[in-house]
Design a protein around this motif. Sequence first.
Motif, mmCIF file in Angstrom:
data_model
loop_
_atom_site.group_PDB
_atom_site.id
_atom_site.type_symbol
_atom_site.label_atom_id
_atom_site.label_comp_id
_atom_site.label_asym_id
_atom_site.label_seq_id
_atom_site.Cartn_x
_atom_site.Cartn_y
_atom_site.Cartn_z
ATOM 1 N N UNK A 69 0.837 -1.254 -0.082
ATOM 2 C CA UNK A 69 0.120 0.073 0.134
ATOM 3 C C UNK A 69 0.828 1.213 -0.015
ATOM 4 N N UNK A 70 0.998 1.786 -1.315
ATOM 5 C CA UNK A 70 1.762 3.181 -1.303
ATOM 6 C C UNK A 70 0.705 4.268 -1.638
ATOM 7 N N UNK A 71 1.051 5.289 -1.190
ATOM 8 C CA UNK A 71 0.144 6.570 -1.670
ATOM 9 C C UNK A 71 0.589 6.826 -2.830
ATOM 10 N N UNK A 72 -0.395 7.550 -3.669
ATOM 11 C CA UNK A 72 0.000 8.146 -5.016
ATOM 12 C C UNK A 72 1.076 9.008 -5.121
ATOM 13 N N UNK A 73 1.981 9.103 -6.092
ATOM 14 C CA UNK A 73 3.020 9.992 -6.284
ATOM 15 C C UNK A 73 2.390 11.395 -6.433
ATOM 16 N N UNK A 74 2.779 12.490 -5.963
ATOM 17 C CA UNK A 74 2.409 13.820 -6.255
ATOM 18 C C UNK A 74 3.317 14.602 -6.836
ATOM 19 N N UNK A 75 3.030 14.655 -8.215
ATOM 20 C CA UNK A 75 4.001 15.594 -9.183
ATOM 21 C C UNK A 75 4.911 14.509 -9.527
ATOM 22 N N UNK A 76 6.313 14.181 -8.783
ATOM 23 C CA UNK A 76 7.201 13.370 -9.067
ATOM 24 C C UNK A 76 7.914 13.031 -8.010
ATOM 25 N N UNK A 114 26.932 3.118 -14.904
ATOM 26 C CA UNK A 114 25.643 4.330 -15.257
ATOM 27 C C UNK A 114 25.152 4.466 -14.012
ATOM 28 N N UNK A 115 24.961 5.717 -13.744
ATOM 29 C CA UNK A 115 24.173 6.463 -12.661
ATOM 30 C C UNK A 115 22.696 6.722 -13.140
ATOM 31 N N UNK A 116 21.704 6.186 -13.003
ATOM 32 C CA UNK A 116 20.346 6.273 -13.314
ATOM 33 C C UNK A 116 19.905 7.318 -12.265
ATOM 34 N N UNK A 117 19.494 8.588 -12.958
ATOM 35 C CA UNK A 117 18.770 9.555 -12.297
ATOM 36 C C UNK A 117 17.417 9.377 -12.863
ATOM 37 N N UNK A 118 16.495 8.790 -11.916
ATOM 38 C CA UNK A 118 15.155 8.427 -12.249
ATOM 39 C C UNK A 118 13.967 9.490 -11.892
ATOM 40 N N UNK A 119 13.226 9.799 -12.731
ATOM 41 C CA UNK A 119 12.268 10.605 -12.483
ATOM 42 C C UNK A 119 10.832 9.552 -12.512
#
Length: 213
Positions: free
Chosen positions: A35-42, A56-61
Amino acid sequence: MNSNVASVKLVLLGEAAVGKSSIVVRFVSNDFSENKEPTIGAAFLTQRVNIDDHTIKFEIWDTAGQERFASLAPMYYRNAQAALIVYDVTKPQSFIKARHWVKELHEQASGDIVIALAGNKVDLIEENGENERKVATEEGQKLADEENLLFFETSAKTGYNVNEIFLAVGDKIPLKRPNDNANENGSGNNQNSSRVQLTDANANAANAGNCSC
């Protein structure tokens, strides 16, 4: 361990509640919460992977899936080198939305963006039987073949194919290394048999606690 570190901006797209955040948390922290709360924005997280002789450094949005946030998506996928589009194999509408995101990226994102498609929540089929499936594997593969996408069916809950999809993306990124200016097409091991491994996770959630399940 090695000095060849390349940063790669990756954006996650998809309808709400398909499991985008759960996929990222599984990849970054090897963790899962029902149970996770919805993402707000990002939300923003990072993870490093080793591929052959470089890191590789992934910068994840991780973008919000709710329709009211859809207009913000271009701000995140603009200048991104990679995108992961997620749908829920038990929800046909989420696959329709995935098609929309593929079309939008092809029209508006960078021309050389690496796009991967993930049919998530295959654990529900294992638990409840094949009648739970509403999007056939063949449908996802057909879309991937038509649009030149990487394609995996995944489960954030069990971890099935989660690392694999990110590693496949990393393997396909055209990396710019110090010697590449002199040898644009040259060197580097560009083979599918790359040796890959995860390094220590480093998560920076811009919206801690605001992750969609």
